[in-house]
Design an enzyme around this catalytic site. Structure first.
Site, PDB file in Angstrom:
ATOM      1  N   GLY A   1      12.377  15.082 -10.411  1.00 33.14           N
ATOM      2  CA  GLY A   1      12.223  16.190  -9.474  1.00 33.14           C
ATOM      3  C   GLY A   1      13.087  15.968  -8.255  1.00 33.14           C
TER       4      GLY A   1
ATOM      5  N   CYS B   1       9.419   4.435   3.621  1.00 29.75           N
ATOM      6  CA  CYS B   1       9.566   3.114   2.987  1.00 29.75           C
ATOM      7  C   CYS B   1      10.746   3.029   2.022  1.00 29.75           C
ATOM      8  CB  CYS B   1       8.272   2.747   2.265  1.00 29.75           C
ATOM      9  SG  CYS B   1       6.866   2.711   3.375  1.00 29.75           S
TER      10      CYS B   1
ATOM     11  N   LEU C   1       0.821  -1.208   0.000  1.00 30.94           N
ATOM     12  CA  LEU C   1       0.000   0.000   0.000  1.00 30.94           C
ATOM     13  C   LEU C   1       0.855   1.260   0.000  1.00 30.94           C
ATOM     14  CD1 LEU C   1      -0.239   1.445   3.065  1.00 30.94           C
ATOM     15  CD2 LEU C   1      -1.677  -0.539   3.457  1.00 30.94           C
TER      16      LEU C   1
ATOM     17  N   LYS D   1       8.564  -8.045  -1.804  1.00 30.58           N
ATOM     18  CA  LYS D   1       8.341  -6.694  -1.311  1.00 30.58           C
ATOM     19  C   LYS D   1       9.579  -5.815  -1.476  1.00 30.58           C
ATOM     20  CE  LYS D   1       6.885  -3.051   0.491  1.00 30.58           C
ATOM     21  NZ  LYS D   1       6.243  -2.766   1.738  1.00 30.58           N
TER      22      LYS D   1
HETATM   23  C1  UGA Z   1       5.938   2.925  -1.369  1.00 29.60           C
HETATM   24  C2  UGA Z   1       5.521   1.969  -2.497  1.00 29.60           C
HETATM   25  O1  UGA Z   1       5.062   2.712  -3.631  1.00 29.60           O
HETATM   26  C3  UGA Z   1       4.398   1.039  -2.028  1.00 29.60           C
HETATM   27  O2  UGA Z   1       4.074   0.100  -3.053  1.00 29.60           O
HETATM   28  C4  UGA Z   1       4.882   0.289  -0.769  1.00 29.60           C
HETATM   29  O3  UGA Z   1       3.886  -0.568  -0.267  1.00 29.60           O
HETATM   30  C5  UGA Z   1       5.246   1.306   0.302  1.00 29.60           C
HETATM   31  O4  UGA Z   1       6.284   2.164  -0.204  1.00 29.60           O
HETATM   32  C6  UGA Z   1       5.739   0.552   1.506  1.00 29.60           C
HETATM   33  O5  UGA Z   1       6.805  -0.039   1.432  1.00 29.60           O
HETATM   34  O6  UGA Z   1       5.010   0.467   2.487  1.00 29.60           O
HETATM   35  P1  UGA Z   1       4.948   5.217  -0.420  1.00 29.60           P
HETATM   36  O7  UGA Z   1       6.211   5.310   0.372  1.00 29.60           O
HETATM   37  O8  UGA Z   1       3.636   5.468   0.254  1.00 29.60           O
HETATM   38  O9  UGA Z   1       4.817   3.754  -1.094  1.00 29.60           O
HETATM   39  O10 UGA Z   1       5.048   6.291  -1.574  1.00 29.60           O
HETATM   40  P2  UGA Z   1       5.260   6.289  -3.161  1.00 29.60           P
HETATM   41  O11 UGA Z   1       3.994   6.654  -3.808  1.00 29.60           O
HETATM   42  O12 UGA Z   1       5.964   5.075  -3.621  1.00 29.60           O
HETATM   43  O13 UGA Z   1       6.250   7.528  -3.299  1.00 29.60           O
HETATM   44  C7  UGA Z   1       7.539   7.468  -2.705  1.00 29.60           C
HETATM   45  C8  UGA Z   1       8.340   8.713  -3.030  1.00 29.60           C
HETATM   46  O14 UGA Z   1       8.714   8.719  -4.405  1.00 29.60           O
HETATM   47  C9  UGA Z   1       7.613  10.038  -2.775  1.00 29.60           C
HETATM   48  O15 UGA Z   1       8.506  10.911  -2.103  1.00 29.60           O
HETATM   49  C10 UGA Z   1       7.292  10.540  -4.151  1.00 29.60           C
HETATM   50  O16 UGA Z   1       7.233  11.953  -4.228  1.00 29.60           O
HETATM   51  C11 UGA Z   1       8.463   9.987  -4.965  1.00 29.60           C
HETATM   52  N1  UGA Z   1       8.192   9.823  -6.419  1.00 29.60           N
HETATM   53  C12 UGA Z   1       7.222   8.963  -6.820  1.00 29.60           C
HETATM   54  C13 UGA Z   1       8.944  10.519  -7.334  1.00 29.60           C
HETATM   55  O17 UGA Z   1       9.850  11.301  -6.979  1.00 29.60           O
HETATM   56  N2  UGA Z   1       8.685  10.333  -8.668  1.00 29.60           N
HETATM   57  C14 UGA Z   1       7.720   9.499  -9.121  1.00 29.60           C
HETATM   58  O18 UGA Z   1       7.552   9.382 -10.353  1.00 29.60           O
HETATM   59  C15 UGA Z   1       6.972   8.797  -8.170  1.00 29.60           C
END
Ligand code: UGA
Length: 440
Positions: free
Chosen positions: A257, A264, A154, A208
């Site tokens: 960015g 996580c 998630l 994971k």
């Molecule tokens: C992440 C994973 O996406 C989940 O699948 C996983 O379950 C979770 O970790 C976990 O291990 O519990 P999360 O940390 O909530 O989820 O956030 P993400 O949506 O993955 O984003 C992580 C970071 O990457 C954010 O800082 C976001 O701004 C950055 N990001 C995301 C980018 O810089 N570029 C992108 O294209 C996408």
């Protein structure tokens, strides 16, 4: 089914509320009595869209309660989901498993009948096998207590949808009977055609960490390209759109960015790397050091851009920081790139005012020396440089003309590549976007 959920962080509360929503009887346990009392009143300790409604619905149905009592948990449930945190150790890249170990040690002595314990926390591969031995050694029911692993995927900000409509379910089991129990728990999801992958314990654990390592690598790949773009006058957003059209690559998670933060991805890639070294295969994951370094450089590059556009000095300059959470729709500031940049600006002498729609108070706990504003307008008032560092929707639609009247100097650093550069430049701003250079 009678289910317990151990740990009431993001994962635990979401899992508990969603399992009750699926019709199971759920008891959640946490060592924090205050948190337990608040949850029983339907009050969440963090911001997560949709979850308050699911939680309150589950409590009202009578199918969900929270407790601090291990004996109550052992009596009330036959399947126990382990959802505690596995943060990074303070002085090491490895995961801190004290919460996992503590939960198993507390639960095991109460298990006096056949029970299934299901790990959901993100752990170093091999943990499940070790915990099985520990559980069976200290539980009165001995080898009738089984352990399975069911990693969670998630995302914060999408926690409910990711739990009730996941891309896939992965379960690591050692017995067919354990698989049958988990099929029953997730029956509604399986009927809705959510794919189920059945694996052994180490594979389930690795799925994971491999998934998070891949996502982190994808983000760092595009941010490495952003560095190349800045050195050559190319545009990383157009580049991402173009390579993302290839279905084998895909456009998602290619937003250049400030890079990734949160509780996580950063700690998971470090723990994964550390575990590989322990296993004697450190070389296989040495690229994750580069993934981490590229990610950290994004923050430095944003600060360097602010410095350049402010004529080489930030001393006593007013900087407005829009966004503090590690990503939109969250108030989580753990390893937040935005907050790190704000801190670095302060270290260079800037007077920093931060506005985040949800994370002002969590940010103020970590960076109390900054000033916190209640709106974008208040934050940018008199600013000599504005930095957009978390892409909340309300920042995407900012009006450059209105804002120009409020600032002292119309300089914008778009750390998330969400603003229309041409529009901002045409409105009299100097705008620098990471991976796309400066336009004025
Ligand atoms: C992440 C994973 O996406 C989940 O699948 C996983 O379950 C979770 O970790 C976990 O291990 O519990 P999360 O940390 O909530 O989820 O956030 P993400 O949506 O993955 O984003 C992580 C970071 O990457 C954010 O800082 C976001 O701004 C950055 N990001 C995301 C980018 O810089 N570029 C992108 O294209 C996408």
């Amino acid at each position: 089914m009678r289910i317990s959920v151990i740990g009431t962080g993001y994962l635990g509360v979401t899992h508990a509320a969603c399992m009750a929503d699926l019709g199971h009887d759920v008891i959640g346990i946490d060592i924090d009595a205050e948190k337990v009392a608040a949850l029983n009143e339907g009050v969440l300790p963090f911001h997560e869209p949709e979850l308050p409604q699911v939680l309150q619905r589950a409590l009202a149905s009578g199918r969900l309660t929270f407790t601090t009592s291990w004996s109550q948990v052992a009596q009330s449930a036959d399947v126990h989901f382990l959802c505690v945190g596995t943060p990074q150790q303070p002085n090491s890249p490895a995961a801190d498993l004290s919460q996992v170990n503590g939960a198993i040690a507390a639960l095991a002595p109460h298990l006096d009948r056949p029970t299934l314990v299901v790990g959901k926390s993100t752990v170093p591969v091999g943990t499940a096998q070790r915990l099985t031995a520990e559980l069976q050694a200290s539980a009165p029911a001995g080898s009738d207590v089984h352990l399975a692993w069911n990693p969670e995927f998630l995302r914060e900000g999408h926690a409910v949808a990711d739990t009730l409509e996941p891309d896939r379910l992965v379960i690591g089991v050692t017995a067919r009977s354990d698989e049958a129990i988990l099929r029953e728990v997730y029956d509604k999801l399986l009927r809705a055609s959510v794919p189920l992958i059945v694996a052994d314990l180490p594979t389930a654990e690795l799925v994971k960490t491999a998934a998070n390592a891949f996502l982190a690598t994808k983000i760092s790949f595009i941010n490495a390209m952003a560095e190349l773009c800045e050195a050559t006058g190319a545009d990383v957003s157009v580049l991402a759109d173009a390579i993302g059209q290839d279905e084998r690559i895909g456009r998602r998670f290619l937003n250049a960015g400030l890079g990734f933060g949160g509780g996580c991805l950063p700690k998971d890639i470090r723990a994964f790397r550390a575990r590989a070294s322990e296993l004697g295969v450190g070389d296989a994951l040495s690229f994750l050091d580069d993934v981490d370094a590229i990610n950290q450089r994004c923050r430095t590059r944003a600060v360097a851009a602010a410095l350049t556009l402010c004529a080489g000095s930030l001393k006593d300059k007013k900087a407005a920081v829009l966004g503090a959470a590690f990503k939109p729709d969250s108030d989580d500031v753990r390893d937040s790139p935005a907050l790190d940049v704000a801190r670095e600006l302060q270290e260079l002498g800037a007077i920093v005012t931060i506005y985040d729609p949800q994370a002002n108070s969590t940010a103020a706990q970590r960076l109390p020396s900054a000033t916190y504003a209640d709106s974008t307008q208040e934050a940018v008032s008199g600013a000599e440089v504005v930095l957009l560092l978390t892409e909340w929707n309300e920042f995407r639609s900012l009006d450059p003309l209105t804002l120009k009247d409020l600032v002292a100097q119309p300089i914008m650093i778009d750390g998330r590549n969400v603003l229309d550069r041409q529009l901002w430049a045409d409105s009299g701003w100097t705008i620098h976007s990471l991976g796309r250079g400066t336009l004025s």
